[in-house]
Design a protein around this motif. Structure first.
Motif, PDB file in Angstrom:
ATOM      1  N   UNK A 113      82.517  -7.590  -5.479  1.00  0.00           N
ATOM      2  CA  UNK A 113      81.538  -7.936  -6.501  1.00  0.00           C
ATOM      3  C   UNK A 113      82.038  -7.491  -7.873  1.00  0.00           C
ATOM      4  N   UNK A 114      81.915  -8.376  -8.861  1.00  0.00           N
ATOM      5  CA  UNK A 114      82.255  -8.073 -10.250  1.00  0.00           C
ATOM      6  C   UNK A 114      80.967  -8.147 -11.060  1.00  0.00           C
ATOM      7  N   UNK A 115      80.624  -7.031 -11.710  1.00  0.00           N
ATOM      8  CA  UNK A 115      79.310  -6.882 -12.313  1.00  0.00           C
ATOM      9  C   UNK A 115      79.389  -6.292 -13.706  1.00  0.00           C
ATOM     10  N   UNK A 116      78.312  -6.450 -14.438  1.00  0.00           N
ATOM     11  CA  UNK A 116      78.104  -5.764 -15.708  1.00  0.00           C
ATOM     12  C   UNK A 116      76.781  -5.034 -15.628  1.00  0.00           C
ATOM     13  N   UNK A 117      76.675  -3.962 -16.392  1.00  0.00           N
ATOM     14  CA  UNK A 117      75.398  -3.255 -16.497  1.00  0.00           C
ATOM     15  C   UNK A 117      74.565  -3.986 -17.529  1.00  0.00           C
ATOM     16  N   UNK A 118      73.409  -4.456 -17.118  1.00  0.00           N
ATOM     17  CA  UNK A 118      72.538  -5.221 -18.005  1.00  0.00           C
ATOM     18  C   UNK A 118      71.798  -4.338 -18.986  1.00  0.00           C
ATOM     19  N   UNK A 119      71.122  -4.965 -19.929  1.00  0.00           N
ATOM     20  CA  UNK A 119      70.366  -4.247 -20.947  1.00  0.00           C
ATOM     21  C   UNK A 119      69.256  -3.394 -20.347  1.00  0.00           C
ATOM     22  N   UNK A 120      68.766  -3.778 -19.169  1.00  0.00           N
ATOM     23  CA  UNK A 120      67.694  -3.037 -18.506  1.00  0.00           C
ATOM     24  C   UNK A 120      68.232  -1.929 -17.593  1.00  0.00           C
ATOM     25  N   UNK A 121      69.551  -1.735 -17.589  1.00  0.00           N
ATOM     26  CA  UNK A 121      70.140  -0.682 -16.774  1.00  0.00           C
ATOM     27  C   UNK A 121      70.527  -1.110 -15.378  1.00  0.00           C
ATOM     28  N   UNK A 122      70.167  -2.322 -14.985  1.00  0.00           N
ATOM     29  CA  UNK A 122      70.516  -2.826 -13.654  1.00  0.00           C
ATOM     30  C   UNK A 122      71.875  -3.502 -13.686  1.00  0.00           C
ATOM     31  N   UNK A 123      72.523  -3.521 -12.531  1.00  0.00           N
ATOM     32  CA  UNK A 123      73.784  -4.244 -12.408  1.00  0.00           C
ATOM     33  C   UNK A 123      73.495  -5.728 -12.237  1.00  0.00           C
ATOM     34  N   UNK A 124      74.339  -6.546 -12.869  1.00  0.00           N
ATOM     35  CA  UNK A 124      74.146  -8.004 -12.836  1.00  0.00           C
ATOM     36  C   UNK A 124      75.484  -8.671 -12.542  1.00  0.00           C
ATOM     37  N   UNK A 125      75.432  -9.696 -11.693  1.00  0.00           N
ATOM     38  CA  UNK A 125      76.619 -10.451 -11.328  1.00  0.00           C
ATOM     39  C   UNK A 125      77.286 -11.023 -12.571  1.00  0.00           C
ATOM     40  N   UNK A 126      78.614 -10.843 -12.657  1.00  0.00           N
ATOM     41  CA  UNK A 126      79.372 -11.270 -13.828  1.00  0.00           C
ATOM     42  C   UNK A 126      80.197 -12.517 -13.549  1.00  0.00           C
ATOM     43  N   UNK A 127      80.697 -12.648 -12.323  1.00  0.00           N
ATOM     44  CA  UNK A 127      81.518 -13.803 -11.964  1.00  0.00           C
ATOM     45  C   UNK A 127      81.442 -14.033 -10.466  1.00  0.00           C
ATOM     46  N   UNK A 128      82.173 -15.024  -9.995  1.00  0.00           N
ATOM     47  CA  UNK A 128      82.115 -15.403  -8.585  1.00  0.00           C
ATOM     48  C   UNK A 128      82.400 -14.229  -7.658  1.00  0.00           C
ATOM     49  N   UNK A 129      81.717 -14.241  -6.540  1.00  0.00           N
ATOM     50  CA  UNK A 129      81.911 -13.231  -5.504  1.00  0.00           C
ATOM     51  C   UNK A 129      83.175 -13.593  -4.734  1.00  0.00           C
ATOM     52  N   UNK A 130      84.025 -12.601  -4.477  1.00  0.00           N
ATOM     53  CA  UNK A 130      85.297 -12.855  -3.794  1.00  0.00           C
ATOM     54  C   UNK A 130      85.215 -12.399  -2.337  1.00  0.00           C
ATOM     55  N   UNK A 131      85.768 -13.181  -1.420  1.00  0.00           N
ATOM     56  CA  UNK A 131      85.807 -12.746  -0.020  1.00  0.00           C
ATOM     57  C   UNK A 131      86.789 -11.580   0.148  1.00  0.00           C
ATOM     58  N   UNK A 132      86.560 -10.783   1.168  1.00  0.00           N
ATOM     59  CA  UNK A 132      87.454  -9.660   1.468  1.00  0.00           C
ATOM     60  C   UNK A 132      88.665 -10.195   2.225  1.00  0.00           C
ATOM     61  N   UNK A 133      89.813 -10.150   1.562  1.00  0.00           N
ATOM     62  CA  UNK A 133      91.092 -10.440   2.207  1.00  0.00           C
ATOM     63  C   UNK A 133      92.065  -9.393   1.680  1.00  0.00           C
ATOM     64  N   UNK A 134      93.156  -9.176   2.383  1.00  0.00           N
ATOM     65  CA  UNK A 134      94.145  -8.210   1.922  1.00  0.00           C
ATOM     66  C   UNK A 134      94.682  -8.603   0.547  1.00  0.00           C
ATOM     67  N   UNK A 135      94.949  -9.880   0.354  1.00  0.00           N
ATOM     68  CA  UNK A 135      95.446 -10.366  -0.936  1.00  0.00           C
ATOM     69  C   UNK A 135      94.436 -10.099  -2.044  1.00  0.00           C
ATOM     70  N   UNK A 136      93.162 -10.395  -1.806  1.00  0.00           N
ATOM     71  CA  UNK A 136      92.134 -10.173  -2.825  1.00  0.00           C
ATOM     72  C   UNK A 136      91.969  -8.692  -3.137  1.00  0.00           C
TER      73      UNK A 136
END
Length: 119
Positions: free
Chosen positions: A82-105
Motif C-alpha cells: 500500500x502507498x499512502x499519504x497522511x490526509x488533512x484529517x490525520x487518517x491515511x489515504x490511498x495515494x496510488x494503485x495497490x501492488x500485489x505481493x511478489x518478490x520483484x515488487x
C-alpha cells in the motif's frame, strides 16, 4: 511520492453500501506486515495489539474504490503493498494503485524508498 509505504493484510472492509457495483469510496482496516517508508507516521496513527508472538499494528486507510486510481479495490484477506499519504484529517489515504505481493515488487519497493547517498 507517497509518505507511507507498507505491506499488509486487509482485516476488515468498511463499505458504505453492500452493493459492490457502486463506485463509492470506502475504508479498510489493515494489519501492517512491513513498513518500507513513513514509520513515524505509522506509529502515530496505528493501534497496536500485543500477543505472545508479535505486536499487531492496525491502521485505518481511506480512499479504496477511488475511480481515479486503477487498482484501488480490496477484499478481506488480501495481502498487498500500500502507498499512502497522511490526509488533512490525520487518517491515511490511498495515494496510488495497490501492488500485489511478489518478490520483484518487494525488491523494487525497497530499492525505491531506500535513501540514496551520493556516489
Amino acid at each position: 511520492m507517497a509518505n507511507v509505504v507498507f505491506s499488509g493484510t486487509v482485516k476488515k472492509v468498511m463499505a458504505d453500501s453492500p452493493d459492490d457495483n457502486k463506485s463509492s469510496m470506502y475504508k479498510g482496516e489493515i494489519e501492517i506486515k512491513r513498513v518500507f517508508k513513513g514509520n513515524d507516521i505509522v506509529n502515530e496513527v496505528a493501534n497496536v495489539f500485543f500477543d505472545q508472538v508479535r505486536n499487531h499494528k492496525m491502521v485505518m486507510v481511506d480512499g479504496f474504490g477511488d475511480p481515479h486510481i486503477c487498482e484501488s479495490k480490496i477484499h478481506s484477506g488480501d495481502t498487498k503493498i500500500f502507498m499512502l499519504n497522511k490526509g488533512y484529517n490525520g487518517e491515511l489515504r490511498l495515494n496510488s494503485s495497490i501492488m500485489p505481493i511478489t518478490l520483484t515488487n518487494l525488491e523494487y519497493t525497497e530499492a525505491v524508498v531506500k535513501p540514496s547517498f551520493g556516489v
